[in-house]
Design an enzyme around this catalytic site. Structure first.
Site, mmCIF file in Angstrom:
data_model
loop_
_atom_site.group_PDB
_atom_site.id
_atom_site.type_symbol
_atom_site.label_atom_id
_atom_site.label_comp_id
_atom_site.label_asym_id
_atom_site.label_seq_id
_atom_site.Cartn_x
_atom_site.Cartn_y
_atom_site.Cartn_z
ATOM 1 N N LYS A 228 -33.790 -55.592 64.091
ATOM 2 C CA LYS A 228 -34.469 -54.440 63.480
ATOM 3 C C LYS A 228 -33.442 -53.414 62.989
ATOM 4 C CE LYS A 228 -38.529 -55.250 66.336
ATOM 5 N NZ LYS A 228 -39.282 -54.947 67.565
ATOM 6 N N GLN B 226 -39.487 -51.021 72.618
ATOM 7 C CA GLN B 226 -39.498 -52.485 72.642
ATOM 8 C C GLN B 226 -40.226 -53.010 73.883
ATOM 9 O OE1 GLN B 226 -38.317 -54.499 70.116
ATOM 10 N NE2 GLN B 226 -39.231 -56.168 71.275
ATOM 11 N N ASP C 172 -45.496 -49.275 65.185
ATOM 12 C CA ASP C 172 -45.990 -50.538 65.756
ATOM 13 C C ASP C 172 -47.511 -50.649 65.618
ATOM 14 O OD1 ASP C 172 -43.980 -52.228 66.611
ATOM 15 O OD2 ASP C 172 -43.774 -51.306 68.591
#
Ligand code: NAD
Length: 295
Positions: free
Chosen positions: A51, A95, A118
Protein backbone atom coordinates in the site's frame (compact mmCIF):
# COMPACT_ATOMS: atom_id res chain seq x y z
CA UNK A 1 -11.53 -19.76 -20.78
CA UNK A 2 -10.34 -16.25 -20.01
CA UNK A 3 -7.93 -15.51 -17.19
CA UNK A 4 -9.04 -12.24 -15.62
CA UNK A 5 -5.76 -10.43 -15.19
CA UNK A 6 -6.26 -8.33 -12.07
CA UNK A 7 -2.74 -6.98 -12.26
CA UNK A 8 -3.33 -5.53 -15.72
CA UNK A 9 -6.76 -4.09 -14.90
CA UNK A 10 -5.38 -2.64 -11.65
CA UNK A 11 -2.52 -1.01 -13.58
CA UNK A 12 -5.09 0.80 -15.76
CA UNK A 13 -7.04 1.90 -12.69
CA UNK A 14 -3.82 3.16 -11.08
CA UNK A 15 -2.95 5.15 -14.21
CA UNK A 16 -6.28 6.95 -13.83
CA UNK A 17 -5.50 7.53 -10.15
CA UNK A 18 -2.13 9.05 -11.06
CA UNK A 19 -3.84 11.60 -13.31
CA UNK A 20 -6.33 12.44 -10.58
CA UNK A 21 -3.51 12.95 -8.06
CA UNK A 22 -1.80 15.32 -10.49
CA UNK A 23 -5.03 17.28 -10.94
CA UNK A 24 -5.35 17.62 -7.16
CA UNK A 25 -1.69 18.63 -6.88
CA UNK A 26 -2.38 21.42 -9.38
CA UNK A 27 -4.99 22.67 -6.94
CA UNK A 28 -2.52 22.56 -4.06
CA UNK A 29 -3.70 19.34 -2.40
CA UNK A 30 -1.69 16.14 -1.97
CA UNK A 31 -3.89 13.20 -0.99
CA UNK A 32 -2.60 11.63 2.23
CA UNK A 33 -3.07 8.10 3.57
CA UNK A 34 -2.12 6.89 7.05
CA UNK A 35 -1.62 3.15 7.47
CA UNK A 36 -1.46 1.96 11.06
CA UNK A 37 -0.13 -1.50 11.84
CA UNK A 38 0.03 -3.05 15.28
CA UNK A 39 2.33 -6.01 15.85
CA UNK A 40 4.44 -8.23 13.64
CA UNK A 41 2.04 -10.33 11.54
CA UNK A 42 4.19 -10.99 8.44
CA UNK A 43 1.33 -11.08 5.91
CA UNK A 44 -0.01 -7.77 7.27
CA UNK A 45 3.42 -6.18 6.89
CA UNK A 46 3.55 -7.34 3.27
CA UNK A 47 0.11 -5.76 2.58
CA UNK A 48 1.08 -2.52 4.30
CA UNK A 49 4.35 -2.42 2.33
CA UNK A 50 2.43 -2.74 -0.97
CA UNK A 51 0.00 0.00 0.00
CA UNK A 52 2.77 2.42 0.96
CA UNK A 53 4.74 1.64 -2.20
CA UNK A 54 1.71 2.17 -4.42
CA UNK A 55 1.08 5.54 -2.74
CA UNK A 56 4.66 6.56 -3.54
CA UNK A 57 4.26 5.46 -7.18
CA UNK A 58 1.17 7.65 -7.57
CA UNK A 59 2.38 10.72 -5.68
CA UNK A 60 0.07 10.11 -2.72
CA UNK A 61 1.60 11.09 0.62
CA UNK A 62 1.62 8.12 2.98
CA UNK A 63 2.45 7.75 6.65
CA UNK A 64 3.23 4.26 7.92
CA UNK A 65 2.71 4.03 11.67
CA UNK A 66 4.14 0.84 13.18
CA UNK A 67 3.10 0.14 16.75
CA UNK A 68 4.44 -2.61 18.99
CA UNK A 69 2.55 -5.87 19.59
CA UNK A 70 1.68 -4.85 23.17
CA UNK A 71 0.02 -1.53 22.19
CA UNK A 72 -3.06 -0.89 24.32
CA UNK A 73 -6.53 0.00 23.08
CA UNK A 74 -6.15 3.47 24.60
CA UNK A 75 -2.82 4.09 22.83
CA UNK A 76 -4.27 3.03 19.49
CA UNK A 77 -7.36 5.18 19.99
CA UNK A 78 -5.07 8.15 20.66
CA UNK A 79 -3.16 7.53 17.44
CA UNK A 80 -6.40 7.38 15.45
CA UNK A 81 -7.75 10.53 17.14
CA UNK A 82 -4.53 12.34 16.15
CA UNK A 83 -4.93 11.25 12.53
CA UNK A 84 -8.60 12.31 12.51
CA UNK A 85 -7.44 15.82 13.46
CA UNK A 86 -4.53 15.96 10.98
CA UNK A 87 -5.46 17.93 7.82
CA UNK A 88 -2.63 16.36 5.77
CA UNK A 89 -4.25 12.92 6.23
CA UNK A 90 -7.36 12.23 4.14
CA UNK A 91 -7.56 8.47 4.60
CA UNK A 92 -6.90 6.28 7.63
CA UNK A 93 -6.69 2.53 7.79
CA UNK A 94 -5.78 0.23 10.62
CA UNK A 95 -4.42 -3.02 9.19
CA UNK A 96 -6.36 -6.12 10.17
CA UNK A 97 -6.02 -8.36 12.13
CA UNK A 98 -4.75 -6.49 15.21
CA UNK A 99 -3.47 -8.36 18.30
CA UNK A 100 -6.14 -9.84 20.60
CA UNK A 101 -6.12 -7.04 23.23
CA UNK A 102 -7.42 -4.63 20.57
CA UNK A 103 -11.17 -4.17 20.09
CA UNK A 104 -11.18 -3.60 16.33
CA UNK A 105 -14.81 -2.53 16.20
CA UNK A 106 -14.25 0.32 18.67
CA UNK A 107 -11.26 1.50 16.63
CA UNK A 108 -13.28 1.48 13.42
CA UNK A 109 -16.06 3.49 15.06
CA UNK A 110 -13.56 6.15 16.13
CA UNK A 111 -12.18 6.71 12.62
CA UNK A 112 -13.75 9.82 11.08
CA UNK A 113 -16.23 8.38 8.51
CA UNK A 114 -14.94 10.96 5.99
CA UNK A 115 -11.45 9.41 6.35
CA UNK A 116 -12.60 5.78 6.54
CA UNK A 117 -11.12 4.65 3.21
CA UNK A 118 -11.62 0.97 4.13
CA UNK A 119 -15.37 1.62 4.25
CA UNK A 120 -15.87 -0.26 7.52
CA UNK A 121 -17.40 2.53 9.67
CA UNK A 122 -21.14 2.08 10.35
CA UNK A 123 -21.87 5.36 8.51
CA UNK A 124 -20.24 4.02 5.36
CA UNK A 125 -21.85 0.59 5.74
CA UNK A 126 -25.20 2.39 5.97
CA UNK A 127 -24.47 4.45 2.88
CA UNK A 128 -23.57 1.27 0.98
CA UNK A 129 -26.89 -0.31 1.96
CA UNK A 130 -28.70 2.87 0.85
CA UNK A 131 -26.62 3.12 -2.36
CA UNK A 132 -25.51 6.61 -1.35
CA UNK A 133 -22.41 7.28 -3.49
CA UNK A 134 -20.95 9.76 -1.00
CA UNK A 135 -19.73 6.87 1.20
CA UNK A 136 -16.66 4.67 0.93
CA UNK A 137 -17.11 1.15 -0.42
CA UNK A 138 -14.80 -1.58 0.99
CA UNK A 139 -11.87 -2.04 -1.36
CA UNK A 140 -11.93 -5.79 -2.04
CA UNK A 141 -15.57 -6.14 -3.12
CA UNK A 142 -15.28 -2.84 -5.01
CA UNK A 143 -12.28 -4.35 -6.83
CA UNK A 144 -14.27 -7.48 -7.73
CA UNK A 145 -17.03 -5.36 -9.27
CA UNK A 146 -14.45 -3.30 -11.18
CA UNK A 147 -12.94 -6.54 -12.53
CA UNK A 148 -16.32 -7.84 -13.68
CA UNK A 149 -17.13 -4.52 -15.36
CA UNK A 150 -13.77 -4.13 -17.09
CA UNK A 151 -13.93 -7.73 -18.30
CA UNK A 152 -17.36 -7.05 -19.81
CA UNK A 153 -19.11 -9.77 -17.79
CA UNK A 154 -22.90 -9.45 -18.03
CA UNK A 155 -24.23 -9.23 -14.47
CA UNK A 156 -27.86 -8.11 -14.86
CA UNK A 157 -30.11 -11.00 -13.91
CA UNK A 158 -27.14 -13.34 -13.41
CA UNK A 159 -27.15 -15.76 -10.47
CA UNK A 160 -24.29 -14.70 -8.23
CA UNK A 161 -23.22 -16.82 -5.26
CA UNK A 162 -20.90 -15.27 -2.65
CA UNK A 163 -19.30 -17.72 -0.20
CA UNK A 164 -18.55 -15.90 3.06
CA UNK A 165 -20.43 -13.26 5.05
CA UNK A 166 -17.67 -11.13 6.58
CA UNK A 167 -17.99 -7.36 6.92
CA UNK A 168 -14.80 -6.97 4.88
CA UNK A 169 -15.77 -9.04 1.86
CA UNK A 170 -18.89 -11.23 1.86
CA UNK A 171 -21.59 -8.81 3.04
CA UNK A 172 -20.50 -5.74 1.05
CA UNK A 173 -19.91 -7.99 -1.98
CA UNK A 174 -23.50 -9.21 -1.83
CA UNK A 175 -24.83 -5.65 -1.46
CA UNK A 176 -22.87 -4.41 -4.47
CA UNK A 177 -23.93 -7.35 -6.64
CA UNK A 178 -27.62 -6.82 -5.89
CA UNK A 179 -27.39 -3.04 -6.29
CA UNK A 180 -28.56 -0.86 -9.12
CA UNK A 181 -26.14 -0.97 -12.03
CA UNK A 182 -25.12 -4.58 -11.31
CA UNK A 183 -28.53 -6.17 -10.79
CA UNK A 184 -27.47 -9.74 -10.05
CA UNK A 185 -29.66 -12.20 -8.15
CA UNK A 186 -27.55 -12.90 -5.09
CA UNK A 187 -27.16 -15.87 -2.76
CA UNK A 188 -24.87 -15.61 0.25
CA UNK A 189 -23.51 -18.97 1.40
CA UNK A 190 -21.50 -19.47 4.60
CA UNK A 191 -20.19 -22.04 7.04
CA UNK A 192 -23.71 -23.24 7.93
CA UNK A 193 -25.01 -23.51 4.37
CA UNK A 194 -26.38 -26.94 3.50
CA UNK A 195 -25.33 -28.65 0.26
CA UNK A 196 -22.81 -25.92 -0.50
CA UNK A 197 -21.56 -27.50 -3.74
CA UNK A 198 -25.12 -27.74 -5.09
CA UNK A 199 -25.83 -24.09 -4.15
CA UNK A 200 -22.61 -23.00 -5.87
CA UNK A 201 -23.41 -24.95 -9.04
CA UNK A 202 -26.37 -22.57 -9.56
CA UNK A 203 -23.94 -19.67 -9.92
CA UNK A 204 -23.26 -17.85 -13.17
CA UNK A 205 -20.83 -15.79 -11.08
CA UNK A 206 -19.17 -17.52 -8.10
CA UNK A 207 -17.23 -15.44 -5.56
CA UNK A 208 -15.55 -17.46 -2.80
CA UNK A 209 -14.24 -15.39 0.15
CA UNK A 210 -13.64 -18.10 2.72
CA UNK A 211 -9.96 -18.27 3.65
CA UNK A 212 -9.53 -22.01 3.02
CA UNK A 213 -6.94 -23.10 0.49
CA UNK A 214 -8.36 -24.71 -2.67
CA UNK A 215 -11.68 -25.41 -0.96
CA UNK A 216 -13.79 -24.85 -4.08
CA UNK A 217 -13.33 -27.86 -6.32
CA UNK A 218 -14.66 -28.60 -9.83
CA UNK A 219 -17.92 -30.08 -8.47
CA UNK A 220 -18.85 -26.60 -7.08
CA UNK A 221 -18.72 -24.98 -10.49
CA UNK A 222 -21.20 -24.91 -13.36
CA UNK A 223 -19.80 -25.23 -16.88
CA UNK A 224 -19.27 -21.69 -18.23
CA UNK A 225 -19.33 -19.91 -14.85
CA UNK A 226 -17.27 -16.84 -13.98
CA UNK A 227 -15.18 -17.38 -10.82
CA UNK A 228 -13.73 -14.50 -8.81
CA UNK A 229 -11.42 -15.99 -6.17
CA UNK A 230 -11.03 -13.61 -3.23
CA UNK A 231 -9.14 -16.04 -0.99
CA UNK A 232 -5.47 -15.49 -0.22
CA UNK A 233 -3.93 -18.40 1.69
CA UNK A 234 -0.30 -19.12 2.49
CA UNK A 235 0.84 -22.72 1.99
CA UNK A 236 4.28 -23.87 3.10
CA UNK A 237 6.58 -24.42 0.13
CA UNK A 238 10.20 -25.15 0.94
CA UNK A 239 11.17 -24.92 -2.76
CA UNK A 240 10.59 -21.16 -2.60
CA UNK A 241 12.87 -18.56 -1.12
CA UNK A 242 10.00 -17.10 0.92
CA UNK A 243 9.15 -20.58 2.27
CA UNK A 244 5.51 -20.29 1.19
CA UNK A 245 3.25 -19.95 -1.84
CA UNK A 246 -0.06 -18.15 -2.16
CA UNK A 247 -3.17 -20.03 -3.24
CA UNK A 248 -6.79 -18.96 -3.46
CA UNK A 249 -9.95 -20.56 -2.12
CA UNK A 250 -10.35 -22.23 -5.53
CA UNK A 251 -8.59 -25.38 -6.72
CA UNK A 252 -7.49 -23.48 -9.81
CA UNK A 253 -6.10 -26.32 -11.94
CA UNK A 254 -9.29 -28.38 -11.86
CA UNK A 255 -11.77 -25.47 -11.82
CA UNK A 256 -10.29 -23.24 -14.54
CA UNK A 257 -11.11 -25.55 -17.51
CA UNK A 258 -14.83 -25.40 -16.62
CA UNK A 259 -14.94 -21.59 -16.42
CA UNK A 260 -15.80 -18.91 -18.90
CA UNK A 261 -13.49 -16.65 -16.90
CA UNK A 262 -11.50 -16.95 -13.67
CA UNK A 263 -9.14 -14.84 -11.58
CA UNK A 264 -5.73 -16.30 -10.64
CA UNK A 265 -4.14 -16.07 -7.17
CA UNK A 266 -1.90 -14.15 -6.94
CA UNK A 267 -2.58 -11.53 -9.63
CA UNK A 268 -6.39 -11.46 -9.49
CA UNK A 269 -8.37 -9.69 -6.80
CA UNK A 270 -5.34 -8.70 -4.67
CA UNK A 271 -3.98 -5.93 -6.94
CA UNK A 272 -7.52 -4.63 -7.46
CA UNK A 273 -7.93 -4.14 -3.72
CA UNK A 274 -4.93 -1.83 -3.53
CA UNK A 275 -6.04 0.12 -6.61
CA UNK A 276 -9.47 0.71 -5.05
CA UNK A 277 -7.81 1.88 -1.81
CA UNK A 278 -5.92 4.50 -3.81
CA UNK A 279 -9.20 5.55 -5.47
CA UNK A 280 -10.89 5.88 -2.07
CA UNK A 281 -8.01 8.01 -0.76
CA UNK A 282 -8.30 10.35 -3.74
CA UNK A 283 -12.06 10.53 -3.20
CA UNK A 284 -11.47 11.45 0.46
CA UNK A 285 -9.05 14.21 -0.54
CA UNK A 286 -11.53 15.60 -3.05
CA UNK A 287 -14.37 15.51 -0.56
CA UNK A 288 -12.23 17.45 1.92
CA UNK A 289 -12.04 20.19 -0.74
CA UNK A 290 -15.80 20.11 -1.26
CA UNK A 291 -15.42 18.39 -4.64
CA UNK A 292 -17.27 15.08 -4.27
CA UNK A 293 -17.73 14.70 -8.03
CA UNK A 294 -14.06 15.18 -8.85
CA UNK A 295 -12.08 17.76 -10.81
P1 NAD B 1 -13.44 -14.26 7.42
O1 NAD B 1 -12.72 -15.35 8.13
O2 NAD B 1 -13.85 -13.04 8.15
O3 NAD B 1 -14.77 -14.88 6.77
C1 NAD B 1 -14.76 -16.14 6.15
C2 NAD B 1 -16.18 -16.49 5.75
O4 NAD B 1 -16.14 -17.78 5.14
C3 NAD B 1 -17.14 -16.57 6.94
O5 NAD B 1 -18.23 -15.71 6.72
C4 NAD B 1 -17.59 -18.02 6.99
O6 NAD B 1 -18.99 -18.17 7.19
C5 NAD B 1 -17.22 -18.55 5.61
N1 NAD B 1 -16.78 -19.95 5.73
C6 NAD B 1 -15.81 -20.44 6.54
N2 NAD B 1 -15.72 -21.78 6.39
C7 NAD B 1 -16.66 -22.11 5.48
C8 NAD B 1 -17.06 -23.35 4.93
N3 NAD B 1 -16.48 -24.50 5.28
N4 NAD B 1 -18.06 -23.34 4.02
C9 NAD B 1 -18.66 -22.19 3.67
N5 NAD B 1 -18.30 -20.99 4.16
C10 NAD B 1 -17.33 -20.95 5.06
O7 NAD B 1 -12.54 -13.92 6.16
P2 NAD B 1 -12.50 -12.62 5.19
O8 NAD B 1 -11.83 -11.50 5.87
O9 NAD B 1 -13.84 -12.39 4.58
O10 NAD B 1 -11.49 -13.16 4.07
C11 NAD B 1 -11.78 -14.30 3.30
C12 NAD B 1 -10.61 -14.64 2.41
O11 NAD B 1 -10.38 -13.55 1.54
C13 NAD B 1 -9.29 -14.84 3.15
O12 NAD B 1 -8.53 -15.82 2.46
C14 NAD B 1 -8.60 -13.51 3.04
O13 NAD B 1 -7.19 -13.63 3.11
C15 NAD B 1 -9.05 -13.09 1.67
N6 NAD B 1 -9.02 -11.66 1.46
C16 NAD B 1 -8.44 -11.24 0.32
C17 NAD B 1 -8.39 -9.91 0.02
C18 NAD B 1 -7.79 -9.46 -1.27
O14 NAD B 1 -7.37 -8.35 -1.40
N7 NAD B 1 -7.77 -10.33 -2.28
C19 NAD B 1 -8.92 -8.96 0.91
C20 NAD B 1 -9.55 -9.42 2.07
C21 NAD B 1 -9.60 -10.79 2.33
Amino acid sequence: MTILNGKEIATDALAECREQVQALEAQGVTPGLAVVIVGKDPASHVYVGSKVKTCADLGIYSRRIELPEETSQRELLEVVAGLNADPSIHGILVQSPPPPQIDEEEIIRLIDPDKDVDGFHPVNVGKLVMEDDSGFVPCTPQGCIHLLERAGIETAGANAVVIGRSMIVGKPMALLLMGRGINATVTVAHSRTRELARVCREADILIPAIGRPEFVTADFVKEGAVVIDVGINRLEDSSRKSGYKLVGDVAYEEVAPKCRAITPVPGGVGPMTIAMLMGNTIKAARSSMGQPEGG
